[in-house]
Design a protein around this motif. Structure first.
Motif, PDB file in Angstrom:
ATOM      1  N   TYR A  34       1.308  -2.069  21.810  1.00  9.24           N
ATOM      2  CA  TYR A  34       1.310  -2.618  23.166  1.00  9.24           C
ATOM      3  C   TYR A  34       1.669  -1.534  24.187  1.00  9.24           C
ATOM      4  O   TYR A  34       0.983  -1.382  25.197  1.00  9.24           O
ATOM      5  CB  TYR A  34       2.300  -3.786  23.257  1.00  9.24           C
ATOM      6  CG  TYR A  34       2.513  -4.279  24.662  1.00  9.24           C
ATOM      7  CD1 TYR A  34       1.547  -5.035  25.312  1.00  9.24           C
ATOM      8  CD2 TYR A  34       3.680  -3.962  25.351  1.00  9.24           C
ATOM      9  CE1 TYR A  34       1.747  -5.472  26.614  1.00  9.24           C
ATOM     10  CE2 TYR A  34       3.880  -4.389  26.645  1.00  9.24           C
ATOM     11  CZ  TYR A  34       2.918  -5.150  27.273  1.00  9.24           C
ATOM     12  OH  TYR A  34       3.116  -5.568  28.558  1.00  9.24           O
ATOM     13  N   TYR A  35       2.727  -0.760  23.921  1.00  3.83           N
ATOM     14  CA  TYR A  35       3.133   0.295  24.855  1.00  3.83           C
ATOM     15  C   TYR A  35       2.084   1.399  24.936  1.00  3.83           C
ATOM     16  O   TYR A  35       1.842   1.961  26.006  1.00  3.83           O
ATOM     17  CB  TYR A  35       4.489   0.877  24.470  1.00  3.83           C
ATOM     18  CG  TYR A  35       5.618  -0.089  24.713  1.00  3.83           C
ATOM     19  CD1 TYR A  35       5.780  -0.715  25.946  1.00  3.83           C
ATOM     20  CD2 TYR A  35       6.523  -0.385  23.717  1.00  3.83           C
ATOM     21  CE1 TYR A  35       6.806  -1.613  26.162  1.00  3.83           C
ATOM     22  CE2 TYR A  35       7.559  -1.281  23.928  1.00  3.83           C
ATOM     23  CZ  TYR A  35       7.695  -1.888  25.161  1.00  3.83           C
ATOM     24  OH  TYR A  35       8.709  -2.764  25.377  1.00  3.83           O
ATOM     25  N   TYR A  36       1.440   1.695  23.823  1.00  5.09           N
ATOM     26  CA  TYR A  36       0.381   2.700  23.821  1.00  5.09           C
ATOM     27  C   TYR A  36      -0.785   2.240  24.691  1.00  5.09           C
ATOM     28  O   TYR A  36      -1.302   3.008  25.515  1.00  5.09           O
ATOM     29  CB  TYR A  36      -0.093   2.969  22.393  1.00  5.09           C
ATOM     30  CG  TYR A  36      -1.324   3.836  22.321  1.00  5.09           C
ATOM     31  CD1 TYR A  36      -1.238   5.208  22.537  1.00  5.09           C
ATOM     32  CD2 TYR A  36      -2.573   3.286  22.050  1.00  5.09           C
ATOM     33  CE1 TYR A  36      -2.360   6.008  22.490  1.00  5.09           C
ATOM     34  CE2 TYR A  36      -3.700   4.074  22.000  1.00  5.09           C
ATOM     35  CZ  TYR A  36      -3.599   5.433  22.209  1.00  5.09           C
ATOM     36  OH  TYR A  36      -4.716   6.210  22.167  1.00  5.09           O
ATOM     37  N   GLN A  71      -0.696   0.012  27.071  1.00  3.35           N
ATOM     38  CA  GLN A  71      -0.227  -0.052  28.446  1.00  3.35           C
ATOM     39  C   GLN A  71      -0.249   1.336  29.089  1.00  3.35           C
ATOM     40  O   GLN A  71      -0.700   1.497  30.223  1.00  3.35           O
ATOM     41  CB  GLN A  71       1.183  -0.635  28.469  1.00  3.35           C
ATOM     42  CG  GLN A  71       1.720  -0.932  29.843  1.00  3.35           C
ATOM     43  CD  GLN A  71       3.116  -1.520  29.772  1.00  3.35           C
ATOM     44  OE1 GLN A  71       3.837  -1.316  28.800  1.00  3.35           O
ATOM     45  NE2 GLN A  71       3.509  -2.233  30.818  1.00  3.35           N
ATOM     46  N   LYS A  72       0.204   2.343  28.358  1.00  5.02           N
ATOM     47  CA  LYS A  72       0.195   3.714  28.868  1.00  5.02           C
ATOM     48  C   LYS A  72      -1.234   4.200  29.089  1.00  5.02           C
ATOM     49  O   LYS A  72      -1.532   4.867  30.077  1.00  5.02           O
ATOM     50  CB  LYS A  72       0.929   4.625  27.886  1.00  5.02           C
ATOM     51  CG  LYS A  72       1.106   6.043  28.378  1.00  5.02           C
ATOM     52  CD  LYS A  72       2.026   6.839  27.490  1.00  5.02           C
ATOM     53  CE  LYS A  72       1.267   7.321  26.296  1.00  5.02           C
ATOM     54  NZ  LYS A  72       2.002   8.278  25.474  1.00  5.02           N
ATOM     55  N   LYS A  73      -2.118   3.856  28.166  1.00  7.26           N
ATOM     56  CA  LYS A  73      -3.521   4.249  28.271  1.00  7.26           C
ATOM     57  C   LYS A  73      -4.160   3.645  29.524  1.00  7.26           C
ATOM     58  O   LYS A  73      -4.892   4.318  30.245  1.00  7.26           O
ATOM     59  CB  LYS A  73      -4.234   3.780  27.000  1.00  7.26           C
ATOM     60  CG  LYS A  73      -5.469   4.513  26.677  1.00  7.26           C
ATOM     61  CD  LYS A  73      -5.144   5.845  26.091  1.00  7.26           C
ATOM     62  CE  LYS A  73      -6.338   6.282  25.297  1.00  7.26           C
ATOM     63  NZ  LYS A  73      -6.486   7.702  25.275  1.00  7.26           N
ATOM     64  N   THR A 127      -2.570   2.592  32.262  1.00 10.51           N
ATOM     65  CA  THR A 127      -1.955   3.198  33.440  1.00 10.51           C
ATOM     66  C   THR A 127      -2.560   4.568  33.713  1.00 10.51           C
ATOM     67  O   THR A 127      -2.860   4.909  34.860  1.00 10.51           O
ATOM     68  CB  THR A 127      -0.432   3.320  33.246  1.00 10.51           C
ATOM     69  OG1 THR A 127       0.098   2.042  32.912  1.00 10.51           O
ATOM     70  CG2 THR A 127       0.235   3.846  34.495  1.00 10.51           C
ATOM     71  N   THR A 128      -2.775   5.335  32.677  1.00 16.45           N
ATOM     72  CA  THR A 128      -3.387   6.657  32.825  1.00 16.45           C
ATOM     73  C   THR A 128      -4.808   6.539  33.347  1.00 16.45           C
ATOM     74  O   THR A 128      -5.219   7.289  34.222  1.00 16.45           O
ATOM     75  CB  THR A 128      -3.377   7.396  31.469  1.00 16.45           C
ATOM     76  OG1 THR A 128      -2.055   7.433  30.963  1.00 16.45           O
ATOM     77  CG2 THR A 128      -3.914   8.802  31.608  1.00 16.45           C
ATOM     78  N   LYS A 129      -5.538   5.588  32.804  1.00 23.45           N
ATOM     79  CA  LYS A 129      -6.926   5.384  33.227  1.00 23.45           C
ATOM     80  C   LYS A 129      -6.981   4.982  34.699  1.00 23.45           C
ATOM     81  O   LYS A 129      -7.822   5.474  35.458  1.00 23.45           O
ATOM     82  CB  LYS A 129      -7.574   4.317  32.349  1.00 23.45           C
ATOM     83  CG  LYS A 129      -9.051   4.158  32.557  1.00 23.45           C
ATOM     84  CD  LYS A 129      -9.627   3.169  31.569  1.00 23.45           C
ATOM     85  CE  LYS A 129     -11.113   3.027  31.737  1.00 23.45           C
ATOM     86  NZ  LYS A 129     -11.679   2.056  30.795  1.00 23.45           N
ATOM     87  N   GLN A 130      -6.077   4.098  35.123  1.00 20.79           N
ATOM     88  CA  GLN A 130      -6.043   3.676  36.528  1.00 20.79           C
ATOM     89  C   GLN A 130      -5.670   4.846  37.434  1.00 20.79           C
ATOM     90  O   GLN A 130      -6.236   4.993  38.520  1.00 20.79           O
ATOM     91  CB  GLN A 130      -5.052   2.527  36.708  1.00 20.79           C
ATOM     92  CG  GLN A 130      -5.515   1.231  36.091  1.00 20.79           C
ATOM     93  CD  GLN A 130      -4.427   0.161  36.105  1.00 20.79           C
ATOM     94  OE1 GLN A 130      -3.298   0.423  36.486  1.00 20.79           O
ATOM     95  NE2 GLN A 130      -4.785  -1.040  35.676  1.00 20.79           N
TER      96      GLN A 130
END
Length: 163
Positions: free
Chosen positions: A144-146, A148-150, A152-155
């Motif tokens: 889930y955290y991975y 979510q981080k992915k 956020t990075t994409k955005q």
């Protein structure tokens, strides 16, 4: 210890430079003065020896710190490996016991092979749906955290491209 080593090196190496800096070269009386330095040759040799000892001590301390860091990392890796093995064994043990118990119980309860297999999966799937997430909860959270981080990075990359 590193500042002491630097101090010893500076005392030994820059003695002549300090003396030259104190000498007023604009005065014509100082034009032909030979600058000797504050320290004798013997004291410079002593400081060089002290510098070598400091270098040896610092190298030994760095090596000790590196070995300690590697041992700590090794200890945590071994304990994490044992935890993963324990978790995997607990999960496989639970599923194995479930399969063994239900297969024995179902085979005695039902005469038909297709019916017994169907009953087995009717019981096994809901139990597995509870057991598997319990033992894999940390992996599910990490996923889930991975993700979510992915996202956020994409955005963030999309916002930068728009600007």
């Amino acid at each position: 210890m590193e500042p002491i080593r630097t101090l010893i090196y500076g005392l030994r190496r820059y003695d002549l430079d300090r003396c030259q800096a104190l000498l007023d070269m604009s005065d014509p009386a100082n034009a032909n003065v030979k600058v000797v330095g504050f320290m004798s040759h013997k004291s410079k040799i002593y400081l060089a020896d002290v510098f070598d000892h400091m270098e040896y001590i610092l190298t030994s301390l760095d090596m000790f710190a590196s070995i300690a860091e590697n041992l700590i990392g090794y200890m945590f890796n071994v304990s994490e490996l044992r935890w993963h093995e324990l978790r995997a064994n607990a999960l496989s043990d639970g599923l194995r016991r479930l399969v063994c118990h239900l297969s024995v119980s179902v085979s005695y309860l039902h005469a038909s092979l297709t019916r017994s297999l169907h009953s087995f999966w009717e019981l096994a799937l809901p139990i597995m749906a509870v057991i598997v997430p319990i033992f894999m909860w940390t992996d599910i959270k990490a996923l889930y955290y991975y993700l979510q981080k992915k996202m956020t990075t994409k955005q963030a990359v999309q916002k930068i491209k728009r600007v």
